[in-house]
Design an enzyme around this catalytic site. Structure first.
Site, PDB file in Angstrom:
ATOM      1  N   GLU A  15     -43.805 -34.030  65.304  1.00 52.55           N
ATOM      2  CA  GLU A  15     -43.850 -35.299  64.614  1.00 52.55           C
ATOM      3  C   GLU A  15     -43.342 -36.427  65.481  1.00 52.55           C
ATOM      4  O   GLU A  15     -43.076 -37.519  65.007  1.00 52.55           O
ATOM      5  CB  GLU A  15     -43.044 -35.220  63.322  1.00 52.55           C
ATOM      6  CG  GLU A  15     -43.657 -34.290  62.288  1.00 52.55           C
ATOM      7  CD  GLU A  15     -43.224 -32.853  62.494  1.00 52.55           C
ATOM      8  OE1 GLU A  15     -42.115 -32.650  63.021  1.00 52.55           O
ATOM      9  OE2 GLU A  15     -43.987 -31.944  62.157  1.00 52.55           O
ATOM     10  N   HIS A 118     -37.769 -32.089  55.601  1.00 51.30           N
ATOM     11  CA  HIS A 118     -38.884 -32.324  54.689  1.00 51.30           C
ATOM     12  C   HIS A 118     -39.957 -31.265  54.983  1.00 51.30           C
ATOM     13  O   HIS A 118     -40.549 -31.256  56.058  1.00 51.30           O
ATOM     14  CB  HIS A 118     -39.432 -33.748  54.903  1.00 51.30           C
ATOM     15  CG  HIS A 118     -40.289 -34.248  53.786  1.00 51.30           C
ATOM     16  ND1 HIS A 118     -40.171 -35.518  53.253  1.00 51.30           N
ATOM     17  CD2 HIS A 118     -41.296 -33.636  53.114  1.00 51.30           C
ATOM     18  CE1 HIS A 118     -41.084 -35.668  52.297  1.00 51.30           C
ATOM     19  NE2 HIS A 118     -41.779 -34.535  52.193  1.00 51.30           N
ATOM     20  N   LEU A 119     -40.155 -30.402  54.016  1.00 48.63           N
ATOM     21  CA  LEU A 119     -41.119 -29.296  54.160  1.00 48.63           C
ATOM     22  C   LEU A 119     -42.497 -29.801  54.577  1.00 48.63           C
ATOM     23  O   LEU A 119     -42.947 -30.837  54.096  1.00 48.63           O
ATOM     24  CB  LEU A 119     -41.311 -28.614  52.798  1.00 48.63           C
ATOM     25  CG  LEU A 119     -40.177 -27.807  52.213  1.00 48.63           C
ATOM     26  CD1 LEU A 119     -40.471 -27.529  50.743  1.00 48.63           C
ATOM     27  CD2 LEU A 119     -40.003 -26.516  52.997  1.00 48.63           C
ATOM     28  N   HIS A 120     -43.156 -29.077  55.436  1.00 47.59           N
ATOM     29  CA  HIS A 120     -44.549 -29.417  55.745  1.00 47.59           C
ATOM     30  C   HIS A 120     -45.284 -28.229  56.362  1.00 47.59           C
ATOM     31  O   HIS A 120     -44.720 -27.440  57.095  1.00 47.59           O
ATOM     32  CB  HIS A 120     -44.618 -30.621  56.691  1.00 47.59           C
ATOM     33  CG  HIS A 120     -43.864 -30.457  57.975  1.00 47.59           C
ATOM     34  ND1 HIS A 120     -42.494 -30.561  58.056  1.00 47.59           N
ATOM     35  CD2 HIS A 120     -44.290 -30.178  59.232  1.00 47.59           C
ATOM     36  CE1 HIS A 120     -42.104 -30.371  59.303  1.00 47.59           C
ATOM     37  NE2 HIS A 120     -43.176 -30.119  60.045  1.00 47.59           N
ATOM     38  N   TRP A 121     -46.528 -28.158  56.020  1.00 50.61           N
ATOM     39  CA  TRP A 121     -47.431 -27.174  56.601  1.00 50.61           C
ATOM     40  C   TRP A 121     -48.107 -27.760  57.822  1.00 50.61           C
ATOM     41  O   TRP A 121     -48.478 -28.930  57.807  1.00 50.61           O
ATOM     42  CB  TRP A 121     -48.558 -26.815  55.626  1.00 50.61           C
ATOM     43  CG  TRP A 121     -48.230 -25.847  54.560  1.00 50.61           C
ATOM     44  CD1 TRP A 121     -48.059 -26.135  53.238  1.00 50.61           C
ATOM     45  CD2 TRP A 121     -48.108 -24.425  54.683  1.00 50.61           C
ATOM     46  NE1 TRP A 121     -47.811 -24.974  52.545  1.00 50.61           N
ATOM     47  CE2 TRP A 121     -47.835 -23.914  53.406  1.00 50.61           C
ATOM     48  CE3 TRP A 121     -48.195 -23.541  55.775  1.00 50.61           C
ATOM     49  CZ2 TRP A 121     -47.652 -22.557  53.168  1.00 50.61           C
ATOM     50  CZ3 TRP A 121     -47.997 -22.192  55.535  1.00 50.61           C
ATOM     51  CH2 TRP A 121     -47.735 -21.716  54.245  1.00 50.61           C
TER      52      TRP A 121
END
Ligand SMILES: [Zn+2]
Length: 163
Positions: A15, A118-121
């Site tokens: 990110e 923050h969760l993310h795939w």
């Protein structure tokens, strides 16, 4: 040159970081969806192109709510996120026709999470031999037009996911 064998663990391309606050929460607030590379917003989730992609069509899917703990995600939000995941796979296959797709979620820093809170795939289309010729630098160099092209191709397919 670094060989990339597991894109979902490449936290440093993840990110990009360096942005103040949570990048996912920031995206949720951005009004220009194209600039934010957000292709869809479902009731509880958002789907966006990774700004620092491993491959063409590299998507990130996150719940709208700032949550880092997967088991703490209410079932409704979990189902919404995973329905978006399922549809994303379908759409990526239709548009990019990849040889395969990696799905990955990094929970915790030692698991390779670039954004831990923050969760993310990660959804990464793969092609035969892409680990051999797809260095991160080459990919980031062909930004941003490349990303916007992908965005424009994907957006109409994701239209029906957004209310
Ligand atoms: Zn957040």
């Amino acid at each position: 040159m670094k060989q990339l064998w597991a894109p979902w663990r490449m936290s440093y391309i993840d990110e990009g970081a360096k942005e103040s606050g949570c990048i996912f929460c920031n995206k949720a607030k951005q009004t220009d969806l194209r600039e934010a590379l957000v292709v869809a917003q479902t009731p509880h989730s958002m789907v966006m192109l990774n700004k620092y992609p491993y491959n063409n069509g590299h998507l990130l899917l996150a719940p709208k709510r700032h949550e880092k703990d997967l088991p703490s995600l209410p079932v409704e939000e979990y189902v919404d996120l995973n329905e978006a995941l399922r549809r994303s796979v379908d759409i990526l296959r239709k548009i990019f026709n990849p040889g395969g797709i990696n799905l990955g979620m990094n929970l915790g820093h030692c698991a390779g999470a670039g954004v831990e809170d923050h969760l993310h795939w990660h959804v990464v289309p793969r092609w035969e031999g892409d680990t051999n010729f797809m260095p991160v630098v080459a990919e980031t160099k062909v930004m941003p037009q490349h990303l916007l092209d992908s965005y424009d191709r994907l957006k109409p397919y994701f239209e029906y996911l957004s209310p």
